[in-house]
Scaffold this motif. Structure first.
Motif, PDB file in Angstrom:
ATOM      1  N   LEU A  20       0.846  -1.183   0.000  1.00 53.93           N
ATOM      2  CA  LEU A  20       0.000   0.000   0.000  1.00 53.93           C
ATOM      3  C   LEU A  20       0.886   1.241   0.000  1.00 53.93           C
ATOM      4  N   ALA A  22       0.890   5.801  -0.156  1.00 53.41           N
ATOM      5  CA  ALA A  22       0.159   7.075  -0.113  1.00 53.41           C
ATOM      6  C   ALA A  22       1.122   8.219   0.169  1.00 53.41           C
ATOM      7  N   LYS A  26      -2.187  13.061   1.783  1.00 50.86           N
ATOM      8  CA  LYS A  26      -3.478  12.395   1.587  1.00 50.86           C
ATOM      9  C   LYS A  26      -3.928  11.641   2.834  1.00 50.86           C
ATOM     10  N   ASP A  37      -5.251   4.521   4.412  1.00 52.00           N
ATOM     11  CA  ASP A  37      -6.477   4.861   3.697  1.00 52.00           C
ATOM     12  C   ASP A  37      -6.109   5.266   2.275  1.00 52.00           C
ATOM     13  N   THR A  38      -5.889   4.251   1.430  1.00 52.74           N
ATOM     14  CA  THR A  38      -5.430   4.500   0.065  1.00 52.74           C
ATOM     15  C   THR A  38      -5.832   3.344  -0.828  1.00 52.74           C
ATOM     16  N   HIS A  39      -6.013   3.632  -2.098  1.00 51.48           N
ATOM     17  CA  HIS A  39      -6.255   2.571  -3.081  1.00 51.48           C
ATOM     18  C   HIS A  39      -4.996   2.294  -3.895  1.00 51.48           C
ATOM     19  N   LEU A  40      -3.931   3.053  -3.653  1.00 50.96           N
ATOM     20  CA  LEU A  40      -2.709   2.909  -4.432  1.00 50.96           C
ATOM     21  C   LEU A  40      -1.832   1.782  -3.893  1.00 50.96           C
ATOM     22  N   GLU A  41      -1.152   1.120  -4.802  1.00 51.75           N
ATOM     23  CA  GLU A  41      -0.144   0.126  -4.450  1.00 51.75           C
ATOM     24  C   GLU A  41       1.134   0.445  -5.208  1.00 51.75           C
ATOM     25  N   ARG A  68       2.384  -2.852   4.520  1.00 51.29           N
ATOM     26  CA  ARG A  68       1.953  -4.205   4.183  1.00 51.29           C
ATOM     27  C   ARG A  68       1.836  -5.013   5.472  1.00 51.29           C
TER      28      ARG A  68
END
Length: 608
Positions: A20, A22, A26, A37-41, A68
């Motif tokens: 993960l 960020a 953000k 709190d992220t959708h990025l990897e 992780r």
């Protein structure tokens, strides 16, 4: 610091993969206390800057966060559990669940955290890492931060490669016994036909130790008990440039009759020395042919990649290169291990690039500032630089491929304060490792008359661009200027001289019958001019072209899609100069000592 290995007493688990990711902008406060709190990897290992189609991420200044979940193998009960980062560029803080377990400054050397009392075998923990890419006047490399009109921090730096950041090298979880080996130092010498391997061990607590040395056939050739000693190897096969031979040192720590820890270390028996104006490996003159390189590729940035590692070394072999410099920072340890196994000679450089504010003035048009002062490069910078040297030598001291330490690249060695800054650092380098020569590459502003540090080093390494930055396009004038420059150093110091950088920006596919700058023809002619001069200098010991391949840089009006001085493109396609170098270095093998190779390069066709 020992490289983690899987042995009979140690286990090793890779934490590479997708984490993960960020930006700090953000996230809320204390993001390590919960799942990010992220959708990025983000891929690890890789620099994060070019992974995303996002200008905000690419240009971000400040902290980024990786996270992780890690499961500790259930078989590691009663073992010491260690978390290791091969690098985090440029500073990091590491959290296990809610607890900070490690902090580190310096973007290219490893650091560890002992988790034995923090985690338990068979359980999971949340691993969160904050990585900071900011550079200031007291970091190595240095930089400058300023608040822009948008209210955000903006980063400038004084080196000509992009400030890639993140977890660009591997992350590991490994185990050792509670009583374990903590360090080993090996130095080698030769007495006639006998190889001498001196070793010194340290352990976590007092315990008996024994070592044995095996040849490549697995036959024990010497053994010894104790934490220090010298192994004698009759009829030793030496590690040579182009002909690597590695013995294996097996180390055991004992508890009574039981072996509690085992570790293995490749050992190349060889000597390195400077005598007069010659550089000697195994008592024989050696002539460096090769490149300054970068850890740089598209998408990955400075992320280590084994495919590029293999391909780049095959291209080195194809050109006839026998060496390279780790410009301008320590490379991944896998690179040195590969060089050890394949007989490639390495000049190992710390990350001290940009200690020259005259370059800043030239690039920005701003009035020059003194490089060495309380407000610029100062005592705190020097202390950080010293720590970088300690960590570099601690990591790389046992690699036979490493034949020289480079303390800095292109510092302002002609300015007031340079000697006071560098003399303690060069002394420290020799104290930490008295077995290898020391050098420092010299910027063109520092002449043999104005330089304040050249008497301190063993080899004079010059970065010179006559015909490119000076006398641009006028190779006839450039040839005269270069020869006068080199002869001045030779006459004044009587030391070995090598060209640590020389090159010209070249657009692949751009051609001209008049050998115009930026064309492939000009790059080849530029190199040929330099080579004519090199061959006329008796104390000349090597040539490292700048650069092996084109590489990414920051935004600048003198750069278009990066630095184009590579003889290969960024995706490793050859320019005309690559073929010219191959022809020269093949011819040099017959007339320059130390340039012979065991066999002709395997690759015989152009490489795309």
């Amino acid at each position: 610091m020992l490289k983690p290995l899987a042995t009979a007493t140690r286990d090793l688990a890779s934490l590479d993969g997708l984490w993960l990711f960020a930006l700090d902008t953000k996230l809320g406060p204390e993001p390590w206390r919960a799942p990010l709190d992220t959708h990025l990897e983000a891929a690890v290992p890789a620099s994060y800057n070019d992974l995303f189609a996002d200008r905000e991420i690419h240009d971000h200044v400040g902290l980024v966060w990786y996270q992780r979940t890690v499961r500790v193998p259930r078989g590691w009960a009663d073992q010491r559990i260690v978390l290791r980062f091969d690098a985090a560029t440029h500073a990091a803080a590491v959290y296990v669940d809610d607890v900070v377990v490690a902090e580190h400054d310096g973007g290219y050397t490893p650091f560890e955290a002992d988790l034995t009392d923090v985690v338990a075998a068979g359980t999971e923990f949340r691993l969160t890492v904050a990585v900071d890419n900011r550079l200031t006047n007291v970091t190595i490399p240095p930089g400058k931060l300023a608040i822009g009109a948008d209210g955000k921090e903006h980063q400038s730096y004084f080196h000509d490669f992009y400030n890639y950041a993140g977890l660009a090298r591997s992350v590991w979880l490994y185990s050792t016994p509670r009583t374990h080996l903590t360090d080993v130092t090996v130095t080698t010498d030769v007495d006639g036909g006998t190889g001498l391997v001196a070793y010194c061990l340290t352990a976590s607590e007092p315990a008996p130790a024994s070592v044995r040395l095996l040849d490549e056939a697995g036959i024990t050739v010497a053994s010894c008990d104790g934490h220090s000693g010298t192994l004698r190897v009759d009829d030793a096969v030496l590690w040579r440039p182009g002909a690597a031979y590695l013995y294996r040192l097996e180390i055991e720590i004992h508890d009574g009759w039981h072996t509690v820890d085992k570790y293995e270390l490749p050992v190349g028996i060889r000597t390195v020395a400077v005598e007069g104006d010659q550089f000697l490996i195994n008592g024989e003159p050696f002539y460096f042919t090769g490149f300054g390189k970068h850890e740089d590729s598209a998408v990955r940035g400075k992320g280590h990649d084994n495919a590029y590692l293999v391909h780049d070394f095959r291209l080195l072999d194809w050109t006839g290169a026998n060496s390279f410099r780790t410009s301008h920072y320590p490379y991944a340890e896998e690179v040195l291990e590969y060089a050890d196994r394949h007989g490639i000679v390495v000049i190992d450089e710390t990350a001290a690039v940009g200690l020259n504010l005259a370059v800043e003035a030239g690039l920005t048009g701003q009035p020059p500032r003194p490089t060495f002062s309380p407000d610029t490069i100062n005592d705190r910078t020097q202390a950080a630089h010293a720590q970088h040297l300690r960590e570099l030598i601690d990591r790389d001291k046992n690699h036979p491929s490493v034949v020289m330490w480079c303390v800095a690249n292109e510092p302002s060695s002609n300015e007031e304060g340079a000697r006071e800054y560098f003399e303690p650092l060069i002394d420290l380098t020799r104290e930490l490792d008295p077995t290898r020569p020391v050098t420092m590459t010299t910027v063109i502003f520092a002449t043999c008359e104005t330089d304040r540090t050249a008497d301190l080093v063993d080899v004079i390494s010059l970065n010179r661009y006559y015909g490119w930055y000076v006398a641009t396009g006028d190779l006839e004038t450039a040839e005269k200027l270069l020869e006068a420059d080199l002869r001045g150093w030779m006459t004044k110091y009587g030391k070995p001289i090598m060209m640590s950088e020389y090159g010209a920006d070249t657009i692949p596919g751009l051609h001209s019958v008049t050998s115009t700058p930026w064309t492939e023809e000009f790059q080849a002619d530029f190199l040929a001019m330099n080579h004519r001069v090199f061959d006329r200098i008796p104390s000349f010991v090597g040539e490292h072209v700048w650069n092996f391949a084109d590489f990414g840089t920051g935004p600048a009006i003198h750069r278009v899609d990066g630095n184009k001085k590579g003889v290969f493109t960024r995706d490793r396609k050859p320019k005309a100069a690559a073929f010219a170098l191959r022809e020269r270095w093949k011819e040099l093998r017959g007339r320059k000592p130390g340039t012979q190779t065991v066999q002709e390069p395997v690759l015989t066709a152009p490489i795309a």
